[in-house]
Scaffold this motif. Sequence first.
Motif, PDB file in Angstrom:
ATOM      1  N   ALA A 117      40.887  42.535  40.962  1.00 28.13           N
ATOM      2  CA  ALA A 117      39.840  43.475  40.579  1.00 28.13           C
ATOM      3  C   ALA A 117      40.107  44.856  41.181  1.00 28.13           C
ATOM      4  CB  ALA A 117      38.475  42.958  41.036  1.00 28.13           C
ATOM      5  N   ILE A 139      30.292  48.040  36.333  1.00 32.96           N
ATOM      6  CA  ILE A 139      31.479  47.175  36.282  1.00 32.96           C
ATOM      7  C   ILE A 139      31.584  46.338  37.553  1.00 32.96           C
ATOM      8  CG2 ILE A 139      34.011  47.173  36.280  1.00 32.96           C
ATOM      9  CD1 ILE A 139      33.868  49.601  34.377  1.00 32.96           C
ATOM     10  N   SER A 140      31.337  46.945  38.700  1.00 36.67           N
ATOM     11  CA  SER A 140      31.426  46.213  39.968  1.00 36.67           C
ATOM     12  C   SER A 140      30.416  45.077  40.028  1.00 36.67           C
ATOM     13  CB  SER A 140      31.212  47.166  41.142  1.00 36.67           C
ATOM     14  OG  SER A 140      32.211  48.146  41.162  1.00 36.67           O
ATOM     15  N   ILE A 177      31.572  42.311  37.649  1.00 32.52           N
ATOM     16  CA  ILE A 177      32.694  41.568  38.230  1.00 32.52           C
ATOM     17  C   ILE A 177      32.185  40.637  39.329  1.00 32.52           C
ATOM     18  CG2 ILE A 177      34.772  41.806  39.664  1.00 32.52           C
ATOM     19  CD1 ILE A 177      35.511  44.234  37.894  1.00 32.52           C
ATOM     20  N   SER A 193      35.286  42.414  32.940  1.00 34.86           N
ATOM     21  CA  SER A 193      34.844  41.613  34.092  1.00 34.86           C
ATOM     22  C   SER A 193      35.272  40.164  33.949  1.00 34.86           C
ATOM     23  CB  SER A 193      33.322  41.695  34.238  1.00 34.86           C
ATOM     24  OG  SER A 193      32.914  43.023  34.438  1.00 34.86           O
ATOM     25  N   SER A 228      38.061  38.086  36.263  1.00 38.17           N
ATOM     26  CA  SER A 228      37.522  36.953  37.008  1.00 38.17           C
ATOM     27  C   SER A 228      38.045  35.601  36.552  1.00 38.17           C
ATOM     28  CB  SER A 228      35.987  36.950  36.890  1.00 38.17           C
ATOM     29  OG  SER A 228      35.460  38.170  37.341  1.00 38.17           O
ATOM     30  N   SER A 269      36.297  45.530  43.594  1.00 42.07           N
ATOM     31  CA  SER A 269      36.402  46.266  42.332  1.00 42.07           C
ATOM     32  C   SER A 269      35.828  47.666  42.492  1.00 42.07           C
ATOM     33  CB  SER A 269      35.706  45.515  41.198  1.00 42.07           C
ATOM     34  OG  SER A 269      34.323  45.408  41.427  1.00 42.07           O
TER      35      SER A 269
END
Length: 186
Positions: free
Chosen positions: A25, A45-46, A49, A115, A119, A151
């Motif tokens: 990531a 996005i973080s 993820i 994501s 993952s 990430s």
Amino acid sequence: MLEASVHWGQLITIGLMAVALGMDALSLGVGIGMRGIRLLHVLRISLLIGIFHMLMPLLGIFAGHYISSLLGQVTGYAAGGLLVVLGVHMIINSYRKGTTTMIDYHAWAGMILFSFSVSIDSFSVGVSLGMFKSELLLTVLIFGIFGALMSMMGLLLGRRVSDKLGSYGEAIGGTILLAFGIMFIL
């Protein structure tokens, strides 16, 4: 306070695996961050993820418990072999040149797809962990927190640095998983 069943060695192992999975990531985040990304997208996005880094190993752990009941004593070798394959795959991918993403990470569908793709390796590690006794909630939370934080670091770092870090981060993560795989086999 941690339960008595969680040993410090197990906690350190889970933490190192979370870092190894988060390296993917981080490295991909650097690449996306270098293209220019708004802080709102970094946060979205973080968080996605982090959620996928909890869901995928959770599904993997349940699959691992099932596989463990089928394989019996071969479980350690199967789990170790899976981690070795995943580690080698990450190392090889880190040296491939010209990999670009066609995902529009500004749209929700693109963020979810990104994501998920970052993952997916967490599922394999979850399968391996499901073959052993591990603290389910603690493992999933640590994976999610590390995935989200790494990430975010990658996306923010990508806004500031060159692309040299990206491939090294994934190679380091692959090496860590490879080492744990060999340790499980031996």
